[in-house]
Enzyme design. Sequence first.
Site, PDB file in Angstrom:
ATOM      1  N   LYS A  89      32.060  82.533  38.324  1.00  0.00           N
ATOM      2  CA  LYS A  89      33.395  83.133  38.203  1.00  0.00           C
ATOM      3  C   LYS A  89      34.100  83.335  39.548  1.00  0.00           C
ATOM      4  O   LYS A  89      35.331  83.297  39.616  1.00  0.00           O
ATOM      5  CB  LYS A  89      33.301  84.467  37.458  1.00  0.00           C
ATOM      6  CG  LYS A  89      32.896  84.330  35.997  1.00  0.00           C
ATOM      7  CD  LYS A  89      33.944  83.610  35.166  1.00  0.00           C
ATOM      8  CE  LYS A  89      33.587  83.592  33.678  1.00  0.00           C
ATOM      9  NZ  LYS A  89      34.517  82.737  32.905  1.00  0.00           N
ATOM     10  N   GLU A 102      40.855  90.173  32.549  1.00  0.00           N
ATOM     11  CA  GLU A 102      40.107  90.505  31.343  1.00  0.00           C
ATOM     12  C   GLU A 102      38.662  90.168  31.631  1.00  0.00           C
ATOM     13  O   GLU A 102      38.378  89.324  32.485  1.00  0.00           O
ATOM     14  CB  GLU A 102      40.625  89.684  30.157  1.00  0.00           C
ATOM     15  CG  GLU A 102      40.022  88.269  30.024  1.00  0.00           C
ATOM     16  CD  GLU A 102      40.372  87.335  31.183  1.00  0.00           C
ATOM     17  OE1 GLU A 102      41.369  87.606  31.885  1.00  0.00           O
ATOM     18  OE2 GLU A 102      39.638  86.353  31.400  1.00  0.00           O
ATOM     19  N   SER A 138      25.167  78.569  34.891  1.00  0.00           N
ATOM     20  CA  SER A 138      26.451  79.195  35.259  1.00  0.00           C
ATOM     21  C   SER A 138      26.310  80.610  35.807  1.00  0.00           C
ATOM     22  O   SER A 138      27.162  81.070  36.553  1.00  0.00           O
ATOM     23  CB  SER A 138      27.386  79.185  34.056  1.00  0.00           C
ATOM     24  OG  SER A 138      26.761  79.805  32.952  1.00  0.00           O
TER      25      SER A 138
END
Lengths: 403, 263
Positions: A95, A117, A384
């Site tokens: 991220k 969010e 990830s």
Amino acid sequence: MKPQTVYDFPDVNGKFGIYGGKYVPETLISALDELEKLYFEVKKDEEFLSELDKLQKEYNGRPTPLTYAKRLTEHFGKAKIYLKREDLCHTGAHKLNNALGQILLAKKLGKTRIIAETGAGQHGVATATVCAKFGLKCAVYMGEVDIERQKLNVFRMKMLGAEVIPVSSGSRTLKDATNEAIRDWVTNVSDTHYIIGSVVGPHPYPMLVRDFQSVIGKETKLQILQAEKKLPDFIVACVGGGSNAMGIFYHFINNENVKLIGVEAAGYGLDSGKHCATLTLGEPGIFQGMKTYLLQDRFGQVSEVHSISAGLDYPGVGPEHSLLKDIERVKYFSVTDDEALEATLLLSKLEGILPALETAHAVAYLNKLMPETKKDEIVVVNISGRGDKDLNTIINKIGDNVL
Amino acid sequence: MIKIAEHIKKINNFEKKALSIFLTAGFPSKENFVEIALLVLESGADMLEIGIPFSDPLADGPIIQASSQHALENGVTLKDVFNYCKKIRAKTNKPLILMGYANPIIKYGIKNFCRDAVNSGAAGLIVPDVPLEEYESFYNGNFNDLEKILLTTPASSDKRIKEIDEKSEGFVYCVSVTGTTGMRKSFDENVLANLKRTYSIISKNKMMIGFGISNPENIKTFSPYCDGVIVGSAVIKKINETKNIDRISGFVRSLSLAAEGKM
């Protein structure tokens, strides 16, 4: 010979085929236009690109390694398995790749407040992190259900100086957090930039988040060529909104022989009605600013969905994935909560890597994929994120069985 | 079919502003909706905006979100919405305008929707998540007597307001503030300056102001800069608070008097 068509999306209207677009209230159009214009400028701006590159190296820890998974490979006894280690990014997931890019855009736009969010909390943590680093005010919307199951990340965000705003509407998960973030943005658009965490929402977000994440695939290509002197045969990634998947897929889309596989969350099972397998069972719809596949009822109301992993617990998906599904460039499958949990343990025990529950869905798909592969083939799995944040969920679910 | 613009013009000819009231279809209940709608019209509303419930109403504040959720829990579907229109239409000639988000409409099918809306007596349609950029692909050639109403906001440039005025039918919906629907404590000078700007640019259409208008005082403040006003959340809040028909009627009457310049 087949005519060579180069994949080049979105088009000038922000469409990926029929998907994407800008289905938003009029208030947001000028902010989206401004963001789009700036983004096309900075894409060619050496100074911006080198600043981002420097941050990715010196702050985020890029490039992340491509690790050969020896014991996992032996476990299946088929193709060689490599792991792209986004779990080693600063803050523990891919991220931050996007948050760093967007915070630089926000600075250039002269915005003083950031909103985001979050589902699993990883994007919230990444956003809170860049806001701390650049000294901007930060508010993160998070569903009450997710606040409960991702407590650790809530605490991290607060430590980083962000305000975490609980969302009690709807299913109280990622979808509702996104609605609230959009409502905040509609209200405070003049001083606020919205850092969307995935390849979703109105144009230009799906494009720019993809581009910021595409560093994953760019590195993977160089690394696998160096290690194996050839491209992989398969690339596997989990898909919620789909940013880690777009990130690793994007630079391989024009390499036809590389098979791309997206793995969705089947929750309690595809028949249970409690899952997030949007591309597997959804239908095109219009949702949160985009046209895309959507889990919805026959009246067009958005479904209540379920996944053990908060980051995949979302009824929509990035519009580019919808196109890639339709043109059959990417194949999408799904695995259940239980299969993902099992894969979490498998990767922990065989490779010493505790993956996030989201990531574990990609790992779990190896059970289905590997028997079909050959020994001289190569599989890359995008790891990830790391799984420390999920320990509470895992303990509650399997308790002592892990011992 | 009543043309919305002509209806507003007639009201304006009497030196009055048009009053449109927004109600969520099927709220407070499937059984009471038509009765409440007729009461609102009898109490002085010139037009009715009927909200189609949606699971994810992005442009709405807490009051309309809750009413929409409530209606969905009551099982309200588009078929019900069209039935309400027919029943209301049987009793009044005032324009009925549908307001709904894109997804339930395309799920129903845009062609079927436009046809059934007209057949049930609706005059107009507002889709808050379909801006100019998506207008053509959303309607996909289905232009009929259902007048497609577009919105402007304080963030719309002069040039864009002109384009919106050019495309919009029935009237232009001028959103008073940046933000979602719902009551506001006050409006600052920027809000009024923007209404003035927008009203001066709009030439083809009538202009109605909505979002945040909650009492007769607000209507009085906005009246010089518009041809009409839209009140939603404040009426729904009133319905939430009281089951007393006279109180709901009295509130709408007070709004109506303000729109007539009598306060």
